[in-house]
Design an enzyme around this catalytic site. Sequence first.
Site, PDB file in Angstrom:
ATOM      1  N   ASN A   1      19.177 -41.036 -16.293  1.00 50.97           N
ATOM      2  CA  ASN A   1      19.251 -42.383 -16.599  1.00 50.97           C
ATOM      3  C   ASN A   1      20.422 -42.033 -17.384  1.00 50.97           C
ATOM      4  O   ASN A   1      21.426 -43.534 -16.566  1.00 50.97           O
ATOM      5  CB  ASN A   1      18.250 -43.823 -17.058  1.00 50.97           C
ATOM      6  CG  ASN A   1      17.152 -43.552 -15.849  1.00 50.97           C
ATOM      7  OD1 ASN A   1      16.813 -43.886 -14.761  1.00 50.97           O
ATOM      8  ND2 ASN A   1      16.265 -44.080 -16.032  1.00 50.97           N
TER       9      ASN A   1
ATOM     10  N   GLU B   1       8.625 -45.244 -26.089  1.00 53.42           N
ATOM     11  CA  GLU B   1       7.133 -45.982 -27.506  1.00 53.42           C
ATOM     12  C   GLU B   1       5.958 -45.961 -26.752  1.00 53.42           C
ATOM     13  O   GLU B   1       4.484 -46.044 -27.745  1.00 53.42           O
ATOM     14  CB  GLU B   1       7.376 -47.706 -27.592  1.00 53.42           C
ATOM     15  CG  GLU B   1       7.379 -47.978 -25.767  1.00 53.42           C
ATOM     16  CD  GLU B   1       8.760 -47.810 -24.693  1.00 53.42           C
ATOM     17  OE1 GLU B   1       8.125 -48.524 -23.588  1.00 53.42           O
ATOM     18  OE2 GLU B   1       9.764 -47.111 -25.256  1.00 53.42           O
TER      19      GLU B   1
ATOM     20  N   ASP C   1     -18.386 -15.033 -36.877  1.00 52.89           N
ATOM     21  CA  ASP C   1     -19.269 -14.415 -37.436  1.00 52.89           C
ATOM     22  C   ASP C   1     -20.796 -14.439 -36.437  1.00 52.89           C
ATOM     23  O   ASP C   1     -20.681 -15.086 -35.499  1.00 52.89           O
ATOM     24  CB  ASP C   1     -20.445 -16.005 -38.624  1.00 52.89           C
ATOM     25  CG  ASP C   1     -21.044 -14.852 -39.521  1.00 52.89           C
ATOM     26  OD1 ASP C   1     -21.625 -13.752 -39.873  1.00 52.89           O
ATOM     27  OD2 ASP C   1     -22.307 -15.887 -40.048  1.00 52.89           O
TER      28      ASP C   1
ATOM     29  N   ASN D   1      11.670 -50.954 -17.280  1.00 50.01           N
ATOM     30  CA  ASN D   1      11.332 -49.584 -19.001  1.00 50.01           C
ATOM     31  C   ASN D   1       9.648 -50.320 -18.902  1.00 50.01           C
ATOM     32  O   ASN D   1       8.750 -49.453 -18.538  1.00 50.01           O
ATOM     33  CB  ASN D   1      11.742 -50.025 -19.719  1.00 50.01           C
ATOM     34  CG  ASN D   1      11.621 -48.574 -21.182  1.00 50.01           C
ATOM     35  OD1 ASN D   1      11.499 -47.148 -20.283  1.00 50.01           O
ATOM     36  ND2 ASN D   1      11.098 -49.385 -22.133  1.00 50.01           N
TER      37      ASN D   1
END
Length: 899
Positions: free
Chosen positions: A710, A332, A374, A735
């Site tokens: 995990n 997330e 250029d 988390n």
Amino acid sequence: MKLTLKEFFAGFLRTRHIARHFRRLALLESINDTTVSREVPPTLANTLVDAAHRDSGELLSSLGTHTDGLTDFEVDALRAQYGLNEVEHEQPLPWWTHLWHCYKNPFNLLLTLLAVISWLTEDLKAATVIFSMVVLSTLLRFWQESKSNQAADALKAMVSNTATVMRRDEPRIELPIKQLVPGDLIVLSAGDMIPADCRVLSAKDLFVSQAAMTGESMPVEKFARQADRDTRNPLELENILFMGTNVVSGTAVAVILTTGNSTYFGALAQRVGATDRAVTSFQLGVNKVSWLLIRFMFVMAPLVLFINGFTKGDWTEALLFALSIAVGLTPEMLPMIVTSTLAKGAVFLSRKKVIVKRLDAIQNFGAMDVLCTDKTGTLTQDKIFLARNVDVWGEDSDDVLEMAYLNSYYQTGLKNLLDVAVLEHVEIHRELKVGTAFRKVDEIPFDFNRRRMSVVVEGRGQPHQLICKGAVEEVLAVCTRVQHGDVEEALSDELLTRIRQVTAAFNAEGLRVVAVAARSMPEGRDTYSLADEQELTLIGYVAFLDPPKESTAPALKALAEHGVAVKVLTGDNELVTAKICREVGLAQQGLLLGNDVERMSDAELAVAVEKTNVFAKLTPSHKERIVRILKGNGHVVGFMGDGINDAPALRTADIGISVDSAVDIAKEAADIILLEKSLMVLEEGVLEGRRTFANMLKYIKMTASSNFGNVFSVLVASAFIPFLPMLPMHLLVQNLLYDISQIAIPFDNVDKEMLKKPQRWQPADVGRFMLFFGPISSIFDILTFALMWYVFDANTPDHQTLFQSGWFVVGLLTQTLIVHMIRTPKIPFLQSRAAMPLLVMTGIIMAVGIFLPMGPLANYFKLQALPSMYFVFLPMILLAYMALTQAVKGFYIRRFGWQ
């Protein structure tokens, strides 16, 4: 509008807000898509058709203006009525819309769904934690993008495109395009962007590129009058100009009919308002990595659900646990990490006076392995000096300078640096009494195919004189005679050979040679065309010194040291180009001229471009083709240019680079604009791009590997342990803490060795990395299971809280430490140390992870204090984990390398 699933998951990548001011080109690219209808809205069509067929005087009267333009008072009133000349798509988003865009990435939507499910199943703590993760991710991204937008606003003012406007109070003034109103009279010349929908009032050889609007690949000529009175399709009108197109050659005066959203471009912008540029290699890479993690989540979460449901018998608890696993597998923070790292790069470059118009251009900077540039104004100074004015045999001649001065003074098309250098000789102006002794009759503007331009002037009591100047070969092509002193003679093959020897000698000295020719014309005419550029008499040459910038040589050397090959693409001749290359230390490897490129097939050119680094006498289409071929060969190509002839190549390149003094169309086509002349910023941009990429990759590698480890640990525990190895809330809190620890990744240091080579997205490498490093954490998770089960007797449902607390601490600490292990191929903390923000953040999170089961909040989170003996084993587990990871890392680097 319905989105496909793939579009839905890809949506979070689109950083609309930074680039909002520079979307005109992106929209034009999307308009080229054949699925977009080019039908002009009926009301606008009627307005344009009516304006095209009206007499110019009547039209000006209906718009409330006249031939001298509007007054300031009238402009203020019209702006109050019509607003600024901005398309809705380009305007800043309201904060609430911006906040919604920051929220609506697929990961946040998925987490919101999981939070709702947790709330419906009365797991309020889990719902709170998940919701906190969503809020954290959204607000961080909103705050970071808002800061970046403010920086973009400040820099945008330094490089905004302008238009030449006729106002009654002042003859001609340069104004920002957004300040124009209907009724304004504008003056157009080669290189100008058309700022609004306009009607041409007067034109001279006006050619406009409007491929994005009509699909016509070639420029179309526009006139002051509409010849066919029956034409009803606005796109076919010969005297109507559309916002967003650009002038290729010629000059014009036009009156603005509609501005902003009322233009045809504005109507298209509203129709394709959600359309961005084609997906870049950067976006494609992040898409692939995201899909890898999402597919992994869709496979593993159901597997965890069924194993726990069948082995434990509690399907509700198994569902919540599976949902928590899904949350743990959801990256997330990826949108925020990507945005933050790119925005940090943009802020860094802004301090170097570099405007980043598209955020992902920073990563493309780092991935670039070929820079095409250029020559004039980029490798060389934007200050050209007139070094010589000589006759056809190379002897000094004032007559040649006088002819060149009249040509430069009276031409109104694309005035370049050569004209500026000529016009600095103000003594010629005084001697010839240019303002009074001569009158301009007509002009034949410059274009990049003829590479010459002419003016026709009339002196007192003198016949009309056509004065032509341009590239030597192109001027010689229309000459039949040569003048030397007072003598004229026919141009023979012998003389032609001698002329080429003279000009080649100047070229070898590094001088740009422009030929000057003339022809007396019969009086009685006011209009001249290309057909009159024939049977000219060559008068001589003006030669210019175009010295290289002081920063060019060290910049090219630095780029070569960092794996970026430099190729020069120029319209100038090969001798001058070779001299400049020698002066800047660029060893010439092969040479291709425009004619060579023209003759080659794509397959032949694909081989040739790899062996050649100097290309001369190129047209704009040649430059674009070379860039396209290089991209097709697998290179990430940058192009640097500042002229109208560079615009096609700037659009085609992976990263277009221009300067603030470039023509409008070049600035519009570029992704990055340099506000200072030093090219050393190119090296800094490359290095910053590579830092940005390396920091993003740290998060992705870490997330992929730790998530895999995990879930593997959960599967093992679920199969053999009679209770859940960790509660859903434990997984969610773990988390959340882990995500917070990663906020500092965009500010981390990157090893110098990681900056030496171009870096690209390689999703296959991420998958392989995940399979190699993920199971390492699982080994120590299983050791922790054994420790809690056999040493601390946490082997029954009554003692599951102790088991879960023990794994909670080990899981969080190993997951937090992994960033230090994979952020560098070296030994962490000893040979390579993370930046202080990352060290502090990971240290805080590790301390919080230990505090939760040991402190007063333990009962709230359903954890319990761990025995003191646990903290004897904990350092041993962590040190062993780091040692094994370092050993595997060494094997991995030897086998696969390290990106």
